[in-house]
Design a protein around this motif. Sequence first.
Motif, short mmCIF file in Angstrom:
data_model
loop_
_atom_site.label_atom_id
_atom_site.label_comp_id
_atom_site.label_asym_id
_atom_site.label_seq_id
_atom_site.Cartn_x
_atom_site.Cartn_y
_atom_site.Cartn_z
N ASP A 40 0.85 -1.19 0.00
CA ASP A 40 0.00 0.00 0.00
C ASP A 40 0.88 1.24 0.00
OD1 ASP A 40 -2.62 -1.13 0.07
OD2 ASP A 40 -2.32 -1.63 2.19
N VAL A 41 0.86 1.98 -1.10
CA VAL A 41 1.58 3.26 -1.16
C VAL A 41 0.75 4.28 -0.37
CG1 VAL A 41 2.45 5.11 -2.63
CG2 VAL A 41 2.63 2.72 -3.38
N VAL A 42 1.31 4.77 0.73
CA VAL A 42 0.54 5.67 1.61
C VAL A 42 0.91 7.13 1.44
CG1 VAL A 42 0.09 3.86 3.32
CG2 VAL A 42 2.18 5.23 3.51
N SER A 43 2.07 7.41 0.83
CA SER A 43 2.44 8.82 0.59
C SER A 43 3.54 8.87 -0.47
CB SER A 43 2.92 9.49 1.88
OG SER A 43 4.09 8.87 2.38
N TRP A 44 3.59 10.01 -1.18
CA TRP A 44 4.66 10.25 -2.15
C TRP A 44 5.77 11.06 -1.49
CZ3 TRP A 44 3.89 7.07 -5.87
CH2 TRP A 44 2.62 6.82 -6.37
N THR A 45 7.00 10.85 -1.95
CA THR A 45 8.16 11.60 -1.46
C THR A 45 8.81 12.29 -2.66
OG1 THR A 45 9.63 9.68 -1.73
CG2 THR A 45 8.53 9.92 0.40
N PRO A 46 9.80 13.16 -2.43
CA PRO A 46 10.40 13.87 -3.56
C PRO A 46 10.93 12.96 -4.67
CG PRO A 46 11.05 14.92 -1.51
CD PRO A 46 10.30 13.68 -1.13
N ASP A 47 11.39 11.75 -4.33
CA ASP A 47 11.91 10.87 -5.38
C ASP A 47 11.30 9.47 -5.34
OD1 ASP A 47 13.08 9.89 -3.06
OD2 ASP A 47 14.99 9.41 -4.04
N GLY A 48 10.18 9.30 -4.64
CA GLY A 48 9.59 7.96 -4.57
C GLY A 48 8.33 7.92 -3.74
N TYR A 49 8.28 6.94 -2.83
CA TYR A 49 7.05 6.75 -2.06
C TYR A 49 7.36 6.04 -0.74
CZ TYR A 49 7.35 1.96 -3.94
OH TYR A 49 7.78 0.69 -4.28
N VAL A 50 6.39 6.10 0.17
CA VAL A 50 6.41 5.31 1.40
C VAL A 50 5.28 4.30 1.30
CG1 VAL A 50 6.11 5.33 3.91
CG2 VAL A 50 7.37 7.18 2.78
N ALA A 51 5.58 3.03 1.57
CA ALA A 51 4.57 1.97 1.47
C ALA A 51 4.56 1.13 2.73
CB ALA A 51 4.86 1.06 0.27
N VAL A 52 3.36 0.64 3.06
CA VAL A 52 3.21 -0.35 4.12
C VAL A 52 3.02 -1.71 3.44
CG1 VAL A 52 1.79 -1.17 6.03
CG2 VAL A 52 2.26 1.28 5.77
N VAL A 53 3.89 -2.65 3.75
CA VAL A 53 3.84 -3.99 3.17
C VAL A 53 3.26 -4.94 4.22
CG1 VAL A 53 5.15 -5.85 2.10
CG2 VAL A 53 5.86 -3.46 1.76
#
Length: 437
Positions: A40-53
Motif C-alpha cells: 500500500d503506497v501511503v504517501s509520495w516523497t520527492p523521489d519515490g514513495y512510502v509503502a506499508v507492506v
Amino acid sequence: MNQDLNFSMWAVILLLLMIFSQAEAYDPLDPFGNITIKWDVVSWTPDGYVAVVTMNNFQMYRHIMSPGWTLSWGWAKKEVIWSMVGAQATEQGDCSKFKGNVPHCCKRNPTVVDLLPGVPYNQQIANCCKAGVVASWGQDPASAVSSFQVSVGLSGTSNKTVKLPKNFTLLGPGPGYTCGPAKIVPSTVYFTPDHRRKTQALMTWNVMCTYSQLLVSKHPSCCVSLSSFYNDTILPCSTCSCGCENKKDCIKSDSNKLKKAGINTPRKDNVPLLQCTHHMCPIRIHWHVKINYREYWRVKIAITNFNYRLNYTQWTLVAQHPNLNNVTQVFSFDYKPLVPYQSINDTGMFYGMKFYNDLLMEAGPFGNVQTEILLKKDKNTFTLKQGWAFPRKIYFNGDECQLPPPDAYPILPNFAHKNLISFSRIACLIVLLFVFV
C-alpha cells in the motif's frame, strides 16, 4: 492427417503438464490457502514513495515458524530503500554513489527479514517485530499477519511512473513457496490511527504465494503408526518413510554425542539431526484406537519429535476422519473443525494449548505431546471393521504424513461382536458374580 494427430497429441500432453504443475501446490483440505503480500503506497516523497507492506497468511493450518520469513524481490528500475520500519534488509549493497544521506539498501534484489521483539518503539509498526513468526489463519487469525514500512527512492512519484517490483521470493523459513507476479488491485481503504476517519492508499498491488510440499523434499516429513485395543499388532511407520539419505548421520538415542555442547543448535541450512529410526522421519504421529463404549469411542494421538536440532513452535496437526463431525471432548489439545471449504465436516485441526504444550521440544525425553479424543458414534457409519477407525489423512505443520498401506491395518478379530465389551466392564461382572454367589 498425421500432422493433425500429432498436434492433438502434443496439445493433450501440454494440457496435462499444466494441470499437474498447478496440482503440485493444490491442497484439497485447504484449496484457497495462500500467503498474500500487499503493498500500500501511503504517501509520495520527492523521489519515490512510502509503502506499508502487509503479509497475510490465509492458510488454515500452515504457519511460518522460527526462524521466520525472508522476503526478496527485484526492482524494476534503479530503486533504493531509504529507510525501513518494522523490518530490515540483510545487506546494504553498494551505496558508494550516495554522499551524505546514505540509503538503507542499494541492492538490485534486496532481501528483507522481520525485526526481533523488543526493538525500540520508533522502529515498530503494527504487526511487526515477531522474528518473522506468523500463525496460520485457522489457528489464530489475529497473529496471521506481519507488516513493515519501507521508504523507496528513485522509483517515480505517481501511479504512472512507479513500476511494480518483480521476481518475489518467500522463504518461510525454508523453501516451498512460489510467488506469482505483482498485480495492481483496488486501493486499500483503512482507518487513520485515531480510528475516526477512513482514508485510502494511493496505490495498491498484491503478490500471491502458494506452498508446495514437493518443492521442499521428494519425501514426506512425517509418518503415521497405528494400533488398537482389539488387536495386539502395532503397525509401525514404513521403512524409510521420509527417505534414508540422512541415515549415515543419524544419532542413536543413547549416544554420547548427545552430551556435546551445541548439539541442539539449529543450522542455517535447516539440515536436521535425526535420531536413528527405521523410518527416518523428523516427526511420527501415532493413532491408537483406545476404548469402545456403548455410545462413544476414544482415540489417543501422540506426536513424537525425532529431530535433535529443532523445536516446533505453534505446531498444528490436521486429521481427516468421517467421525470428526461428532467430536465430544479433546483432552490437553485445542481443537477446531475445518469446515469453510468442505462439504462435510470430516476434518479437524489440533494444536497445543498456549504456554502449556504449544512448543514441541527437540528429540529426547520431552520431545512428545499427546492427547485423547472422545467421539460420539454415528450409528449409521461407525464400525471397527476394515480399518474404519483409522484416519484417512494426517498433516503435521501443513505437510501430509505418510500413512501405512490400508491392507496392513490392525484387523478386528473374527470372534469379536459388533459392539465390543470393554475389559473393565468384564472385570466388574466377574466381581459381581463373586459377591452374590
